[in-house]
Design a protein around this motif. Sequence first.
Motif, PDB file in Angstrom:
ATOM      1  N   ALA A 146      -0.824 -19.541  37.264  1.00  0.00           N
ATOM      2  CA  ALA A 146      -1.303 -18.475  36.844  1.00  0.00           C
ATOM      3  C   ALA A 146      -0.916 -17.615  37.906  1.00  0.00           C
ATOM      4  N   SER A 148      -1.897 -17.881  41.260  1.00  0.00           N
ATOM      5  CA  SER A 148      -3.143 -17.766  42.211  1.00  0.00           C
ATOM      6  C   SER A 148      -2.897 -18.488  43.323  1.00  0.00           C
ATOM      7  N   ASN A 204      -5.390 -16.019  35.837  1.00  0.00           N
ATOM      8  CA  ASN A 204      -4.587 -14.805  36.458  1.00  0.00           C
ATOM      9  C   ASN A 204      -5.381 -13.530  36.585  1.00  0.00           C
ATOM     10  N   THR A 208      -5.417 -13.037  40.790  1.00  0.00           N
ATOM     11  CA  THR A 208      -3.980 -12.498  41.345  1.00  0.00           C
ATOM     12  C   THR A 208      -3.915 -11.015  41.841  1.00  0.00           C
ATOM     13  N   PRO A 724       3.272 -14.764  40.971  1.00  0.00           N
ATOM     14  CA  PRO A 724       2.488 -13.759  40.407  1.00  0.00           C
ATOM     15  C   PRO A 724       3.088 -12.686  39.876  1.00  0.00           C
ATOM     16  N   LEU A 727       5.630 -12.917  36.174  1.00  0.00           N
ATOM     17  CA  LEU A 727       5.006 -13.775  35.001  1.00  0.00           C
ATOM     18  C   LEU A 727       5.131 -13.138  33.771  1.00  0.00           C
TER      19      LEU A 727
END
Length: 809
Positions: A146, A148, A204, A208, A724, A727
Motif C-alpha cells: 500500500a 505505508s 493506502n 500514506t 507510495p 501506485l
Amino acid sequence: MEGIALKGIRVLDFSDQIAGPYCSKLLADAGADVIKVETQAGDSLRGWSTHESPPGPEGSPLFAFLNAGKRSLVASPSDARVEALLPQTDLIIQAHGLATDQSAQLDVAALLQAHPHLVILSITPYGLHGPWAGRAATEFTLQAEAGSVALRGLMGSEPFQAGGRISEWAAGAYGAVAALPAIFQARDTGHGRSIDLSILETANLIFTNFSETMNRLMNGGADDPAEAFLGQSVETPSIEPTADGYVGFCTNSRQQFADFLTLIERPDLRDDEVLAQFAGRLMRFEEWNGIIGEWLSRKPSAEIIERASLLRIPVAPICNGETVLEHAHLVERRAFVPHPGGRFLQPRRPYRINDTDPPLPSSSPRLGEHDQAADFGPVHSRESASQIEEASSPALPLEGIRILDLTAWWAGPSASHVLASFGAEVIHVEAAGRPDGMRMVGGMFAAHYDEWWEASAHFLQANTNKLGITLDLNKPQGIELLESLIAKSDALVENFTPRVLDNFGLGWARVKELNPNILMMRMPAFGLSGPWRDNTGFAQTMEQLSGLAWLTGHSDDQPRIPRGPCDPIAGMHAAFAFLVAWSGRREGAAGACHVESTMVESALNVAAEQALEWSANGNLMQRDGNRSPLAAPQGLYPCAGSEPGAEIWLALSIATDDHWIALRRALAEPAWAMDAALDSLAGRRQAQDLIDTKLKDWTATRDRSEIIEQLRALDIPASEVANPCRLLEGNPQLQARAYFERPDHPTVGPMPVPSLPFRYSGIDRWFRSPAPTLGQHNPRILGDLMGLSAEALAELEAEGVIGTRPEGL
C-alpha cells in the motif's frame, strides 16, 4: 434510542480474525442482532493468545471483545439452518481474515439472485475482483504494497510497519459505514447490493497521506512526474525523550510550531524559515534534535504536558496497555469498562447519543452456543422490489439529507465526506479569514499554483462531493446566516474543541432551539467532559495516547507514530455514529438528537488488544519492528541492486507452517532450514535472527520481482515495499478496481485522488464533483437557498463576512 438504534437489523457474520468481527461488533453494539456462523474449529481468535495462559471458554480476550453480544452457530454456508435464516437477514458479512485461503468465498451473485433484498459485504485483502484477487496476504505485506512501510522510518535505516494490525481494524470500521446506508436503501426499495471492500485500499487511504496526489502536486500536476519527492522519514517534533520517559507532540500549523519554540524557550528561532518547515527540520535533523533535547531532557513529562497544554500545543503522554488505563481523563470519562465477569477491561463504544453512556458490554458466545436457537424471528416489514418502481428510488442511499459541515483538517471532513459520497448534500463552512487548516498544506506547492490553498491533497480528497461556503462567525451577520442555515438543515457536524461553539453562542441548547429536529454530531478530540475536554488533539496525539505508537517502531528504538491513521479512523467511527442516530430518525424517533463521537475513544477501540492483554493477563505488549507474533520469519530483506540507504526491500511474511514448507522449497531446502525446531511458528520465532541472516544472504543476489513471482506462485505472502508515489501506474490491482479517481478541479485539474476502499455494485465511481474552491458555492447556498440578492452578497463580501480568497495574502 440508546442501545437499540439498530434493533431489527439482522446480520449473518461469516468472518474470522479482526476486520469482519469488528465490523459486526460495531453493528451489535448499536443494537443489531448478529449471528456468527463458525466452522467446527471456530474463529481462529478463540484460541489466540500473546500470553502463556490458555484462553477460557469465552475465548481469548481479543475474541471476547470483538464478539460480545453475538450468537454462535456452527454451520456451513450451505447448511439448512443458514438457508432458513437468509430470508430474515439484512446483511451478510464475509471476511475470512488474512493469511488464509481466500477461495472459499460465498457465491455473491447467486445469493443476490435468490434473495435480492440482501446486502452482502465482502472484506478481503485485495477485493473480490482484479488480478490480485484471492492472493494470500498479511497485515505486513499489505502495508508494504500500500506504500505505508516505505514512508516510515529514520532516513538511512530500515523502514517499519505501523504496529497493531491497524489496517484490519480500519477495514472493519469502513465496512460498518459502508453497510448501514445500503441496508437503509434495501429496506426502502427491496434492492440489496454487493459491497466489495479491499484491505489494501484501506491501508493506502489511512497510512500514506495521499502521497500519489501530493507527488503530482509537487511536480505541478504532471501526469507522469519525473521523480518521487516523498520518502522515508519521521515527524519532528513528535515523540521526544524527557527526564523520565517520553512525551508526544505535533505541530501541524505554523502557529503550533511557533508555540513549541516558546515552550522550549527558543523564540529566537521563529524567524528560521528552514526549521519552520517539516522538510527543513529533516535536513537539519541532528541539529534540531539537539536543540529540543537540550530542553526536554531536563524536564519531567508531567510538567512538559502541563506547559504545552497551556500553550494549546497538541501533546500527550506515550501510553501502553498498562498506563492508558490509568490516564486521568480516560478514567474520569469511564472510557474503559469491565467485560462481564470482570475478566478484563475494554474500551467502551466510542460514541454517546443524547448524553447517555453506552450500555455495558455483553458476554461473547461459546462455540455453537446457539445451534438450537439460531433464528431471527418474524421477518420485519420490507418492501418488495417488485412493488417499487425503479425510478422512485434514489441512486444513492443518503440523497435528500442536508448536512451543515463545520469540520476542519482531516478527521471531521473524512466523516462528512463519506456521507456526501452516499448522496447527502454536505455544505462545508469555512471563513476567508480562517480557512480549513488543511488547505494551508497547499503552501508546499505555491511554486506551481498561484491559488495554492486549493492544492492540498488532503483537502482535495476529503471534500469531494461537497458544496463550500464562507462565513466569518466572528461577525454578527455570519452567525445570523449560520443560524438560518441550521434551521434549514437536517444535521450539523463539527469537530472544534468544545469551547469554540460555546463562545459563538451555538451550544446544543441554542442549536436545537433553532431547529427542533436537528441531528447534531460533535467530534471533539477528547470529548465534551473530563479534564482534557478543551485540549487540542490531532491524529498524532491519538496515536501517542492510545498505545498505537507504543507498538510502532524497532525494538531498539523509541516509540514512533504510525503517522495519520487515527484521523480517518475517527472519521469512520463518527460517520457510523451519525448513521446509527439517523437510523432512529428513519424509524420514527422525533425531536433533536445529539451525538458525541470522540477521536480518542475511536483510537482506543482500534488499540484495544493492549489494554485487554494487560488487564486480563498482565502482558505488556511491545513493539518489534517488522516482526509479528503471528508470523515468522517476517521482515524486510534487501535484494539485488540495494545500496546503503537505497535498499530494494522485499517484504516477506511466513504466517503458516505450509508457508514455511513452501519457502524451504524455494530455498532449495538448505540444511539449516530442515531443522525440525523450525517446523512450528514458536520455533521459528525463537530462531528468527538466524533465519533473517540466511534469508538476507539469499535475497541479496536475486532480483526482487523474480523472488516475488517465485514466492507468489507458492502462495507465500511476499511483496515489494512499494513507492507510495507510484501506485497509480505501478499497482495493477488498484488500476483494475479504479481506486484512484480524477475529479476535474478548477485549480489543479483532473488530479488522481484515492476514492473509498470499497465498491458498491451498480455505482461506477464515488466522486461526482471535486472539492469546492474557497467560497465557491456562496451564490448557490446564500443566494438561491437563503434568498440573498446579488447586491446583498456583494455587500457581505465587502464587509468580510464572506469571501473567496484567504485574507491577508
